[in-house]
Design an enzyme around this catalytic site. Structure first.
Site, PDB file in Angstrom:
ATOM      1  CB  CYS A  44       8.161   7.916   0.071  1.00  0.00           C
ATOM      2  SG  CYS A  44       9.599   7.747   1.141  1.00  0.00           S
ATOM      3  CG  HIS A  58       7.539   4.244  -1.705  1.00  0.00           C
ATOM      4  ND1 HIS A  58       8.758   4.679  -2.179  1.00  0.00           N
ATOM      5  CD2 HIS A  58       7.596   4.360  -0.344  1.00  0.00           C
ATOM      6  CE1 HIS A  58       9.514   5.043  -1.155  1.00  0.00           C
ATOM      7  NE2 HIS A  58       8.841   4.850  -0.027  1.00  0.00           N
ATOM      8  CG  ASN A  61      12.330   4.304   1.227  1.00  0.00           C
ATOM      9  OD1 ASN A  61      12.259   4.946   0.176  1.00  0.00           O
ATOM     10  ND2 ASN A  61      11.531   4.521   2.253  1.00  0.00           N
TER      11      ASN A  61
HETATM   12  N1  COA Z   1      18.501  -4.485  13.850  1.00  0.00           N
HETATM   13  C1  COA Z   1      18.153  -5.263  14.889  1.00  0.00           C
HETATM   14  N2  COA Z   1      17.179  -4.925  15.737  1.00  0.00           N
HETATM   15  C2  COA Z   1      16.536  -3.781  15.519  1.00  0.00           C
HETATM   16  C3  COA Z   1      16.856  -2.920  14.458  1.00  0.00           C
HETATM   17  C4  COA Z   1      17.900  -3.321  13.604  1.00  0.00           C
HETATM   18  N3  COA Z   1      18.272  -2.582  12.548  1.00  0.00           N
HETATM   19  N4  COA Z   1      16.046  -1.850  14.488  1.00  0.00           N
HETATM   20  C5  COA Z   1      15.234  -2.021  15.543  1.00  0.00           C
HETATM   21  N5  COA Z   1      15.530  -3.185  16.184  1.00  0.00           N
HETATM   22  C6  COA Z   1      14.910  -3.755  17.362  1.00  0.00           C
HETATM   23  C7  COA Z   1      14.121  -2.741  18.150  1.00  0.00           C
HETATM   24  O1  COA Z   1      14.960  -2.011  19.022  1.00  0.00           O
HETATM   25  C8  COA Z   1      13.138  -3.629  18.883  1.00  0.00           C
HETATM   26  O2  COA Z   1      13.780  -4.187  19.990  1.00  0.00           O
HETATM   27  P1  COA Z   1      13.006  -4.297  21.397  1.00  0.00           P
HETATM   28  O3  COA Z   1      11.826  -5.185  21.109  1.00  0.00           O
HETATM   29  O4  COA Z   1      14.028  -4.890  22.290  1.00  0.00           O
HETATM   30  O5  COA Z   1      12.626  -2.907  21.725  1.00  0.00           O
HETATM   31  C9  COA Z   1      12.865  -4.760  17.895  1.00  0.00           C
HETATM   32  O6  COA Z   1      13.949  -4.729  16.963  1.00  0.00           O
HETATM   33  C10 COA Z   1      11.585  -4.597  17.142  1.00  0.00           C
HETATM   34  O7  COA Z   1      11.493  -3.274  16.676  1.00  0.00           O
HETATM   35  P2  COA Z   1      10.251  -2.738  15.909  1.00  0.00           P
HETATM   36  O8  COA Z   1      10.377  -1.257  15.733  1.00  0.00           O
HETATM   37  O9  COA Z   1       9.007  -3.291  16.508  1.00  0.00           O
HETATM   38  O10 COA Z   1      10.479  -3.454  14.499  1.00  0.00           O
HETATM   39  P3  COA Z   1       9.533  -3.440  13.294  1.00  0.00           P
HETATM   40  O11 COA Z   1       9.148  -4.812  12.953  1.00  0.00           O
HETATM   41  O12 COA Z   1       8.459  -2.403  13.431  1.00  0.00           O
HETATM   42  O13 COA Z   1      10.518  -2.943  12.139  1.00  0.00           O
HETATM   43  C11 COA Z   1      10.995  -0.987  10.857  1.00  0.00           C
HETATM   44  C12 COA Z   1      11.119  -1.641  12.205  1.00  0.00           C
HETATM   45  C13 COA Z   1      11.655   0.397  10.925  1.00  0.00           C
HETATM   46  C14 COA Z   1      11.697  -1.835   9.844  1.00  0.00           C
HETATM   47  C15 COA Z   1       9.494  -0.863  10.499  1.00  0.00           C
HETATM   48  O14 COA Z   1       8.799  -0.284  11.570  1.00  0.00           O
HETATM   49  C16 COA Z   1       9.222  -0.045   9.281  1.00  0.00           C
HETATM   50  O15 COA Z   1       9.568  -0.465   8.177  1.00  0.00           O
HETATM   51  N6  COA Z   1       8.549   1.095   9.440  1.00  0.00           N
HETATM   52  C17 COA Z   1       8.184   1.917   8.293  1.00  0.00           C
HETATM   53  C18 COA Z   1       9.390   2.591   7.775  1.00  0.00           C
HETATM   54  C19 COA Z   1       9.130   3.294   6.516  1.00  0.00           C
HETATM   55  O16 COA Z   1       8.551   2.731   5.637  1.00  0.00           O
HETATM   56  N7  COA Z   1       9.589   4.531   6.421  1.00  0.00           N
HETATM   57  C20 COA Z   1       9.511   5.310   5.259  1.00  0.00           C
HETATM   58  C21 COA Z   1       8.115   5.695   4.992  1.00  0.00           C
HETATM   59  S1  COA Z   1       7.855   5.775   3.321  1.00  0.00           S
END
Ligand code: COA
Length: 328
Positions: free
Chosen positions: A116, A255, A285
């Site tokens: 990214c 980004h 993204n």
């Molecule tokens: N829909 C519904 N629920 C979802 C889900 C989806 N698509 N994906 C995950 N969950 C659930 C998880 O299983 C978790 O459930 P649990 O509490 O029962 O275990 C709950 O939602 C919370 O998950 P969590 O991982 O804490 O969510 P989050 O707020 O961290 O959001 C991302 C997840 C992936 C959106 C976030 O971590 C993120 O954006 N990370 C960075 C990603 C990124 O930028 N990547 C590229 C780098 S440039």
């Protein structure tokens, strides 16, 4: 004699036609539109459905539009840099394929892998070529067909990514353009964000395919934390190095990985929301393409002399920022 500056003279993009909405994703994984929008800011993303087209198609179309915008012929281009983590092939380079197709006969080209942050690394590399006097016109492309490495049964990743290409033409100018850049790398030995197979360590085999090792794997929480810190820190670092106050910055060009990461960066920089380019809702993204897509969407709002801070965080781990003065 004053040193040459590297200025952006043209911007182009390629968005595939197919729109994959959050609603449609509900058919593939257990998720819902509300969850995706509130956790990421994403409503829909574009997907390049045609299996006969790869990242070079996205890059080529974006490059042609950027050349037209700059009023530059492909034959005038000295170098082509393609930032991508989804090249058509491991080799030949995507840049080489694009060089041939657009008829950039005298250009040499190569791909750059910084996920990214790729577009920023590529932009500063192209800028250095121009500032050194070795090149006069460089095509910098950020393109990724993320759908080719996304597991559409994994709800933690498939909601995030989209396909797109963006490109800029860099030319030698007298003032403005790229003023400064800061880049950082921290080897991701813990495999927070990676594609396990397809490289020399785990070449394609029945086993790697069976274990879905050709898809992105991500520890979302850890990446989120690192990205939030990294993007904000590097944006402040470039402001401080160049004595820029929040008032001096006309636009943050971040980004687009997660709206919450963008908001946190803008807050740390002390910027009002009106000064932040945000289009994640429509494209998700798109990895190396997010920043040129923003420049494209906002180009009619940019004024000569505007100070832009471009900022990114990605796999590698990689992060960086560029301070540029808009000249077009
Ligand atoms: N829909 C519904 N629920 C979802 C889900 C989806 N698509 N994906 C995950 N969950 C659930 C998880 O299983 C978790 O459930 P649990 O509490 O029962 O275990 C709950 O939602 C919370 O998950 P969590 O991982 O804490 O969510 P989050 O707020 O961290 O959001 C991302 C997840 C992936 C959106 C976030 O971590 C993120 O954006 N990370 C960075 C990603 C990124 O930028 N990547 C590229 C780098 S440039």
């Amino acid at each position: 004699m004053t040193a040459k500056r590297a200025i952006i003279t043209g911007v182009g993009r390629c968005l595939p036609d197919y729109i994959l909405t959050n609603k449609e994703l509900e058919n593939y994984v257990e998720t819902d539109d509300e969850w995706i929008r509130t956790r990421t800011g994403i409503s829909e993303r574009r997907i390049l459905k045609d299996p006969k087209k790869g990242t070079s198609y996205l890059g080529e179309k974006a490059a042609l539009e950027a050349l037209e915008d700059a009023d530059v012929q492909a034959s005038e281009i000295d170098a082509i840099i393609v930032a991508t983590v989804t090249p058509d092939y491991l080799f030949p380079a995507t840049a080489a394929l694009i060089q041939k197709r657009i008829g950039a006969k005298k250009a040499f080209g190569f791909d750059l892998s910084a996920a990214c942050s790729g577009f920023l690394y590529a932009l500063s590399t192209g800028g250095n070529m121009i500032e050194s006097g070795r090149a006069n016109k460089v095509l910098v492309i950020g393109a990724d067909k993320m759908s080719s490495i996304v597991d559409f049964t994994d709800r933690t990743t498939c909601i995030l990514f989209g396909d797109a290409g963006g490109a800029v033409v860099l030319e030698a100018g007298d003032e403005g353009g790229i003023i400064d850049y800061v880049h950082h790398t921290e080897g991701d030995e813990d495999c927070m964000l990676y594609q396990p197979a397809g490289g020399s360590l785990n070449p394609a085999s029945e086993e790697t395919v069976k274990n879905k090792m050709h898809f992105i794997r991500q520890d979302g929480k850890s990446v989120f934390k690192k990205a939030t810190e990294g993007m904000a820190d590097v944006s402040l670092e470039i402001m401080e190095r160049n004595n820029l106050s929040a008032d001096d910055v006309a636009w943050l060009v971040p980004h687009q990985a997660n709206l919450r990461i963008i908001d946190a960066t803008a807050r740390r920089m002390g910027l009002d929301k009106e000064k932040v380019m945000i289009n994640i809702s429509h494209y998700g993204n798109t990895t190396a393409a997010t920043i040129p897509l923003c420049l494209y969407d906002w180009k009619d709002k940019l004024n000569k002399g505007d100070n832009l801070v471009l900022s990114a965080f990605g796999g590698g781990l990689t992060w960086g920022a560029i301070y540029l003065k808009w000249t077009k």
